[in-house]
Design a protein around this motif. Structure first.
Motif, PDB file in Angstrom:
ATOM      1  N   ALA A  11      -8.838 -10.457 -11.063  1.00  0.00           N
ATOM      2  CA  ALA A  11      -9.371  -9.377 -10.405  1.00  0.00           C
ATOM      3  C   ALA A  11      -8.223  -8.300  -9.921  1.00  0.00           C
ATOM      4  O   ALA A  11      -8.386  -6.963 -10.356  1.00  0.00           O
ATOM      5  CB  ALA A  11      -9.342  -9.481  -9.354  1.00  0.00           C
ATOM      6  N   GLU A  51      -6.340  -6.795  -3.038  1.00  0.00           N
ATOM      7  CA  GLU A  51      -6.233  -7.961  -4.276  1.00  0.00           C
ATOM      8  C   GLU A  51      -4.832  -8.416  -4.689  1.00  0.00           C
ATOM      9  O   GLU A  51      -4.558  -9.523  -5.308  1.00  0.00           O
ATOM     10  CB  GLU A  51      -6.743  -7.378  -5.956  1.00  0.00           C
ATOM     11  CG  GLU A  51      -8.912  -7.002  -5.543  1.00  0.00           C
ATOM     12  CD  GLU A  51      -9.687  -8.609  -5.102  1.00  0.00           C
ATOM     13  OE1 GLU A  51      -9.176  -9.293  -5.237  1.00  0.00           O
ATOM     14  OE2 GLU A  51     -10.806  -8.173  -4.673  1.00  0.00           O
ATOM     15  N   THR A  78     -17.751  -3.826 -10.586  1.00  0.00           N
ATOM     16  CA  THR A  78     -17.349  -4.553  -9.472  1.00  0.00           C
ATOM     17  C   THR A  78     -18.132  -5.197  -8.775  1.00  0.00           C
ATOM     18  O   THR A  78     -18.282  -6.125  -7.977  1.00  0.00           O
ATOM     19  CB  THR A  78     -16.462  -2.765  -8.544  1.00  0.00           C
ATOM     20  OG1 THR A  78     -15.100  -2.213  -8.943  1.00  0.00           O
ATOM     21  CG2 THR A  78     -16.067  -3.951  -7.076  1.00  0.00           C
ATOM     22  N   GLU A  79     -19.849  -4.765  -7.987  1.00  0.00           N
ATOM     23  CA  GLU A  79     -20.710  -5.501  -7.862  1.00  0.00           C
ATOM     24  C   GLU A  79     -20.649  -5.936  -8.569  1.00  0.00           C
ATOM     25  O   GLU A  79     -21.320  -7.458  -7.382  1.00  0.00           O
ATOM     26  CB  GLU A  79     -21.621  -4.013  -7.766  1.00  0.00           C
ATOM     27  CG  GLU A  79     -23.522  -4.570  -7.193  1.00  0.00           C
ATOM     28  CD  GLU A  79     -24.243  -4.139  -7.239  1.00  0.00           C
ATOM     29  OE1 GLU A  79     -25.679  -5.103  -7.124  1.00  0.00           O
ATOM     30  OE2 GLU A  79     -24.363  -3.106  -8.623  1.00  0.00           O
ATOM     31  N   GLU A 117     -18.008  -9.399  -7.704  1.00  0.00           N
ATOM     32  CA  GLU A 117     -17.657  -9.516  -6.851  1.00  0.00           C
ATOM     33  C   GLU A 117     -18.512  -9.940  -5.710  1.00  0.00           C
ATOM     34  O   GLU A 117     -18.427 -10.763  -4.987  1.00  0.00           O
ATOM     35  CB  GLU A 117     -17.586  -8.101  -5.799  1.00  0.00           C
ATOM     36  CG  GLU A 117     -16.233  -7.548  -5.630  1.00  0.00           C
ATOM     37  CD  GLU A 117     -15.462  -7.917  -5.492  1.00  0.00           C
ATOM     38  OE1 GLU A 117     -14.899  -9.108  -5.681  1.00  0.00           O
ATOM     39  OE2 GLU A 117     -13.787  -7.143  -4.978  1.00  0.00           O
ATOM     40  N   GLY A 136     -17.809 -13.660  -3.919  1.00  0.00           N
ATOM     41  CA  GLY A 136     -18.693 -14.512  -3.029  1.00  0.00           C
ATOM     42  C   GLY A 136     -19.452 -15.559  -2.754  1.00  0.00           C
ATOM     43  O   GLY A 136     -19.272 -16.035  -1.701  1.00  0.00           O
ATOM     44  N   ARG A 164     -13.024 -14.288   1.247  1.00  0.00           N
ATOM     45  CA  ARG A 164     -14.624 -13.798   0.707  1.00  0.00           C
ATOM     46  C   ARG A 164     -15.835 -12.247   1.812  1.00  0.00           C
ATOM     47  O   ARG A 164     -15.640 -12.044   0.620  1.00  0.00           O
ATOM     48  CB  ARG A 164     -15.242 -14.507   1.010  1.00  0.00           C
ATOM     49  CG  ARG A 164     -17.119 -14.475   1.302  1.00  0.00           C
ATOM     50  CD  ARG A 164     -17.855 -15.606   2.494  1.00  0.00           C
ATOM     51  NE  ARG A 164     -17.495 -14.899   3.833  1.00  0.00           N
ATOM     52  CZ  ARG A 164     -17.526 -16.242   4.377  1.00  0.00           C
ATOM     53  NH1 ARG A 164     -18.864 -16.748   4.340  1.00  0.00           N
ATOM     54  NH2 ARG A 164     -17.568 -16.034   5.642  1.00  0.00           N
ATOM     55  N   GLU A 218     -14.125  -9.577   0.086  1.00  0.00           N
ATOM     56  CA  GLU A 218     -15.172  -9.474  -1.603  1.00  0.00           C
ATOM     57  C   GLU A 218     -16.068  -8.724  -1.586  1.00  0.00           C
ATOM     58  O   GLU A 218     -16.537  -7.848  -1.683  1.00  0.00           O
ATOM     59  CB  GLU A 218     -14.931 -10.734  -2.528  1.00  0.00           C
ATOM     60  CG  GLU A 218     -13.629 -11.581  -2.576  1.00  0.00           C
ATOM     61  CD  GLU A 218     -12.652 -10.397  -3.650  1.00  0.00           C
ATOM     62  OE1 GLU A 218     -13.148  -9.602  -3.831  1.00  0.00           O
ATOM     63  OE2 GLU A 218     -11.256 -11.116  -3.797  1.00  0.00           O
ATOM     64  N   HIS A 253     -15.586  -4.905  -0.709  1.00  0.00           N
ATOM     65  CA  HIS A 253     -16.157  -4.278  -1.658  1.00  0.00           C
ATOM     66  C   HIS A 253     -17.054  -4.511  -2.369  1.00  0.00           C
ATOM     67  O   HIS A 253     -17.520  -2.782  -2.992  1.00  0.00           O
ATOM     68  CB  HIS A 253     -15.384  -5.309  -2.627  1.00  0.00           C
ATOM     69  CG  HIS A 253     -13.308  -5.306  -2.858  1.00  0.00           C
ATOM     70  ND1 HIS A 253     -12.929  -5.943  -3.044  1.00  0.00           N
ATOM     71  CD2 HIS A 253     -13.043  -4.759  -1.246  1.00  0.00           C
ATOM     72  CE1 HIS A 253     -11.157  -5.683  -2.472  1.00  0.00           C
ATOM     73  NE2 HIS A 253     -11.822  -5.253  -1.200  1.00  0.00           N
ATOM     74  N   LEU A 254     -17.929  -4.999  -2.592  1.00  0.00           N
ATOM     75  CA  LEU A 254     -19.314  -4.481  -2.946  1.00  0.00           C
ATOM     76  C   LEU A 254     -20.054  -3.839  -2.537  1.00  0.00           C
ATOM     77  O   LEU A 254     -21.055  -3.398  -2.993  1.00  0.00           O
ATOM     78  CB  LEU A 254     -20.603  -6.148  -2.975  1.00  0.00           C
ATOM     79  CG  LEU A 254     -21.499  -6.889  -3.310  1.00  0.00           C
ATOM     80  CD1 LEU A 254     -22.174  -8.307  -3.602  1.00  0.00           C
ATOM     81  CD2 LEU A 254     -22.321  -5.967  -2.854  1.00  0.00           C
TER      82      LEU A 254
END
Length: 216
Positions: free
Chosen positions: A59, A87, A135-136, A139, A143, A174, A177, A180-181
Protein backbone atom coordinates in the motif's frame (compact mmCIF):
# COMPACT_ATOMS: atom_id res chain seq x y z
CA UNK A 1 3.18 -16.81 37.35
CA UNK A 2 3.70 -13.72 35.20
CA UNK A 3 0.76 -11.36 35.50
CA UNK A 4 -0.27 -9.00 32.72
CA UNK A 5 -2.04 -5.69 32.86
CA UNK A 6 -4.92 -6.15 30.42
CA UNK A 7 -5.05 -3.73 27.53
CA UNK A 8 -8.22 -1.63 27.50
CA UNK A 9 -9.08 0.64 24.59
CA UNK A 10 -10.70 3.99 25.23
CA UNK A 11 -12.67 6.34 23.06
CA UNK A 12 -10.08 9.05 23.69
CA UNK A 13 -7.15 7.38 21.95
CA UNK A 14 -6.52 5.13 18.97
CA UNK A 15 -5.32 1.57 19.64
CA UNK A 16 -2.31 2.13 17.36
CA UNK A 17 -1.04 4.78 19.79
CA UNK A 18 0.02 1.92 22.04
CA UNK A 19 2.73 1.32 19.42
CA UNK A 20 3.43 4.88 18.27
CA UNK A 21 3.68 6.45 21.74
CA UNK A 22 7.01 5.55 23.40
CA UNK A 23 5.39 5.81 26.83
CA UNK A 24 3.73 2.43 26.20
CA UNK A 25 6.79 0.62 24.85
CA UNK A 26 7.38 -1.50 27.95
CA UNK A 27 3.81 -2.61 28.50
CA UNK A 28 3.04 -6.35 28.08
CA UNK A 29 0.38 -5.68 25.45
CA UNK A 30 3.01 -4.30 23.06
CA UNK A 31 6.10 -6.24 24.14
CA UNK A 32 5.00 -9.86 24.68
CA UNK A 33 3.34 -12.59 22.63
CA UNK A 34 1.06 -15.46 23.70
CA UNK A 35 3.01 -18.62 24.47
CA UNK A 36 0.26 -20.94 25.68
CA UNK A 37 -1.38 -21.39 22.30
CA UNK A 38 -1.79 -24.33 19.98
CA UNK A 39 0.27 -24.84 16.84
CA UNK A 40 -2.81 -24.03 14.75
CA UNK A 41 -3.36 -20.76 16.61
CA UNK A 42 0.31 -19.79 16.20
CA UNK A 43 0.18 -20.58 12.49
CA UNK A 44 -2.94 -18.43 12.13
CA UNK A 45 -1.32 -15.54 13.98
CA UNK A 46 1.86 -15.86 11.90
CA UNK A 47 -0.04 -15.88 8.62
CA UNK A 48 -2.27 -12.95 9.60
CA UNK A 49 0.58 -10.64 10.59
CA UNK A 50 2.78 -11.71 7.65
CA UNK A 51 -0.03 -10.81 5.23
CA UNK A 52 -0.82 -7.55 7.00
CA UNK A 53 2.79 -6.40 7.02
CA UNK A 54 3.19 -7.25 3.32
CA UNK A 55 -0.09 -5.52 2.52
CA UNK A 56 0.99 -2.32 4.23
CA UNK A 57 4.32 -2.42 2.39
CA UNK A 58 2.48 -2.75 -0.93
CA UNK A 59 0.00 0.00 0.00
CA UNK A 60 2.82 2.40 0.83
CA UNK A 61 4.45 1.79 -2.54
CA UNK A 62 1.13 2.11 -4.40
CA UNK A 63 0.65 5.57 -2.91
CA UNK A 64 4.32 6.32 -3.55
CA UNK A 65 3.78 5.54 -7.23
CA UNK A 66 0.60 7.59 -7.40
CA UNK A 67 2.22 10.53 -5.66
CA UNK A 68 5.26 10.32 -7.95
CA UNK A 69 2.94 10.98 -10.91
CA UNK A 70 0.17 13.10 -9.40
CA UNK A 71 1.86 14.72 -6.41
CA UNK A 72 1.91 18.15 -8.03
CA UNK A 73 -1.80 18.11 -8.79
CA UNK A 74 -3.34 20.74 -6.46
CA UNK A 75 -6.35 18.59 -5.56
CA UNK A 76 -5.34 14.96 -6.00
CA UNK A 77 -1.80 15.34 -4.69
CA UNK A 78 -2.82 16.28 -1.12
CA UNK A 79 -5.47 13.51 -1.08
CA UNK A 80 -2.90 10.90 -2.01
CA UNK A 81 -0.42 12.30 0.51
CA UNK A 82 -2.98 12.14 3.32
CA UNK A 83 -3.82 8.50 2.59
CA UNK A 84 -0.13 7.67 2.18
CA UNK A 85 0.65 9.21 5.57
CA UNK A 86 -1.90 6.90 7.18
CA UNK A 87 -0.37 3.91 5.42
CA UNK A 88 3.07 4.91 6.71
CA UNK A 89 1.69 4.73 10.25
CA UNK A 90 0.07 1.37 9.50
CA UNK A 91 3.39 -0.03 8.30
CA UNK A 92 5.23 1.33 11.34
CA UNK A 93 2.79 -0.49 13.62
CA UNK A 94 2.84 -3.69 11.56
CA UNK A 95 6.64 -3.73 11.69
CA UNK A 96 6.47 -3.52 15.48
CA UNK A 97 3.82 -6.26 15.62
CA UNK A 98 6.02 -8.48 13.45
CA UNK A 99 8.89 -8.10 15.91
CA UNK A 100 6.70 -8.42 19.00
CA UNK A 101 5.12 -11.69 17.86
CA UNK A 102 8.32 -12.98 16.25
CA UNK A 103 6.75 -13.43 12.83
CA UNK A 104 8.81 -14.36 9.78
CA UNK A 105 8.26 -11.67 7.12
CA UNK A 106 7.25 -12.75 3.64
CA UNK A 107 10.07 -13.40 1.20
CA UNK A 108 8.06 -11.38 -1.34
CA UNK A 109 8.79 -8.01 0.28
CA UNK A 110 10.81 -6.65 -2.63
CA UNK A 111 8.21 -7.92 -5.10
CA UNK A 112 5.52 -6.10 -3.13
CA UNK A 113 7.49 -2.84 -3.33
CA UNK A 114 8.10 -3.03 -7.08
CA UNK A 115 4.60 -4.25 -7.93
CA UNK A 116 3.01 -1.65 -5.64
CA UNK A 117 4.95 1.25 -7.12
CA UNK A 118 4.26 0.03 -10.63
CA UNK A 119 0.54 -0.32 -10.01
CA UNK A 120 0.32 3.10 -8.43
CA UNK A 121 2.33 4.84 -11.13
CA UNK A 122 0.62 3.13 -14.09
CA UNK A 123 -2.89 3.85 -12.85
CA UNK A 124 -1.92 7.44 -12.05
CA UNK A 125 -0.58 7.84 -15.61
CA UNK A 126 -4.00 6.70 -16.82
CA UNK A 127 -5.52 9.70 -15.01
CA UNK A 128 -6.81 10.85 -11.65
CA UNK A 129 -9.97 8.75 -11.90
CA UNK A 130 -7.96 5.59 -12.65
CA UNK A 131 -5.69 6.27 -9.66
CA UNK A 132 -8.78 6.56 -7.48
CA UNK A 133 -10.21 3.38 -9.06
CA UNK A 134 -7.01 1.60 -8.04
CA UNK A 135 -7.45 2.83 -4.48
CA UNK A 136 -11.10 1.79 -4.48
CA UNK A 137 -10.29 -1.74 -5.68
CA UNK A 138 -7.37 -2.28 -3.32
CA UNK A 139 -9.13 -0.92 -0.25
CA UNK A 140 -12.25 -2.98 -0.97
CA UNK A 141 -10.22 -6.18 -0.84
CA UNK A 142 -8.22 -5.07 2.21
CA UNK A 143 -11.34 -4.03 4.11
CA UNK A 144 -12.92 -7.43 3.47
CA UNK A 145 -9.66 -9.16 4.42
CA UNK A 146 -9.46 -7.34 7.76
CA UNK A 147 -13.07 -8.34 8.48
CA UNK A 148 -12.19 -11.98 7.80
CA UNK A 149 -9.17 -11.70 10.08
CA UNK A 150 -11.23 -10.34 12.94
CA UNK A 151 -13.48 -13.38 12.75
CA UNK A 152 -10.47 -15.72 12.67
CA UNK A 153 -8.91 -13.97 15.67
CA UNK A 154 -11.83 -15.03 17.84
CA UNK A 155 -10.00 -18.34 18.24
CA UNK A 156 -6.97 -16.70 19.87
CA UNK A 157 -6.69 -16.71 23.69
CA UNK A 158 -8.08 -13.41 24.96
CA UNK A 159 -6.46 -13.74 28.37
CA UNK A 160 -3.21 -12.39 26.93
CA UNK A 161 -3.21 -8.56 26.68
CA UNK A 162 -1.70 -8.47 23.19
CA UNK A 163 -4.74 -10.19 21.64
CA UNK A 164 -7.48 -7.62 22.38
CA UNK A 165 -5.02 -4.88 21.40
CA UNK A 166 -4.24 -6.63 18.11
CA UNK A 167 -7.94 -6.92 17.32
CA UNK A 168 -8.49 -3.24 18.09
CA UNK A 169 -5.56 -2.27 15.85
CA UNK A 170 -6.98 -4.37 13.01
CA UNK A 171 -10.38 -2.69 13.45
CA UNK A 172 -8.75 0.74 13.40
CA UNK A 173 -6.80 -0.01 10.24
CA UNK A 174 -9.85 -1.56 8.56
CA UNK A 175 -11.77 1.64 9.22
CA UNK A 176 -8.90 3.70 7.79
CA UNK A 177 -8.86 1.58 4.63
CA UNK A 178 -12.63 1.92 4.21
CA UNK A 179 -12.26 5.67 4.64
CA UNK A 180 -9.73 5.61 1.77
CA UNK A 181 -12.27 3.67 -0.29
CA UNK A 182 -14.92 6.34 0.38
CA UNK A 183 -12.42 9.07 -0.55
CA UNK A 184 -11.73 7.32 -3.86
CA UNK A 185 -15.42 7.02 -4.70
CA UNK A 186 -16.07 10.64 -3.74
CA UNK A 187 -13.27 11.61 -6.13
CA UNK A 188 -14.81 9.92 -9.15
CA UNK A 189 -13.09 6.54 -9.15
CA UNK A 190 -16.10 5.07 -10.94
CA UNK A 191 -15.61 7.45 -13.86
CA UNK A 192 -12.30 5.77 -14.74
CA UNK A 193 -12.12 4.24 -18.22
CA UNK A 194 -13.09 0.55 -18.08
CA UNK A 195 -13.75 0.92 -14.36
CA UNK A 196 -15.31 -2.51 -13.92
CA UNK A 197 -12.47 -4.30 -15.72
CA UNK A 198 -9.79 -2.30 -13.92
CA UNK A 199 -11.37 -3.00 -10.54
CA UNK A 200 -11.73 -6.72 -11.28
CA UNK A 201 -8.12 -7.11 -12.40
CA UNK A 202 -6.68 -5.17 -9.44
CA UNK A 203 -8.96 -6.90 -6.94
CA UNK A 204 -8.05 -10.34 -8.26
CA UNK A 205 -4.36 -9.45 -8.08
CA UNK A 206 -4.72 -8.39 -4.45
CA UNK A 207 -6.42 -11.66 -3.54
CA UNK A 208 -3.66 -13.69 -5.21
CA UNK A 209 -1.04 -11.64 -3.35
CA UNK A 210 -2.77 -12.31 -0.03
CA UNK A 211 -2.69 -16.07 -0.61
CA UNK A 212 0.96 -16.01 -1.68
CA UNK A 213 2.08 -13.99 1.36
CA UNK A 214 0.12 -16.30 3.66
CA UNK A 215 2.33 -19.17 2.52
CA UNK A 216 5.70 -17.57 1.79
Amino acid sequence: MLSFRRYASTSRSLPSEMYTNPLHSGEPAVSTTPTSITAAQRNALDAALRIDQAGEIAANWIYHGQHFVLGRDPHTGPLIQEMWDQEKKHLLVMDKLQLQHRIRPTILTEVAKVAGFGLGAVTALMGKEAAMACTEAVETVIGEHYDDQLREMESLPHDHPSVPLLKDVVREFRDDELEHLDTAVENYSQRAPAHALLSSVIGAGCKVAIELCKRV
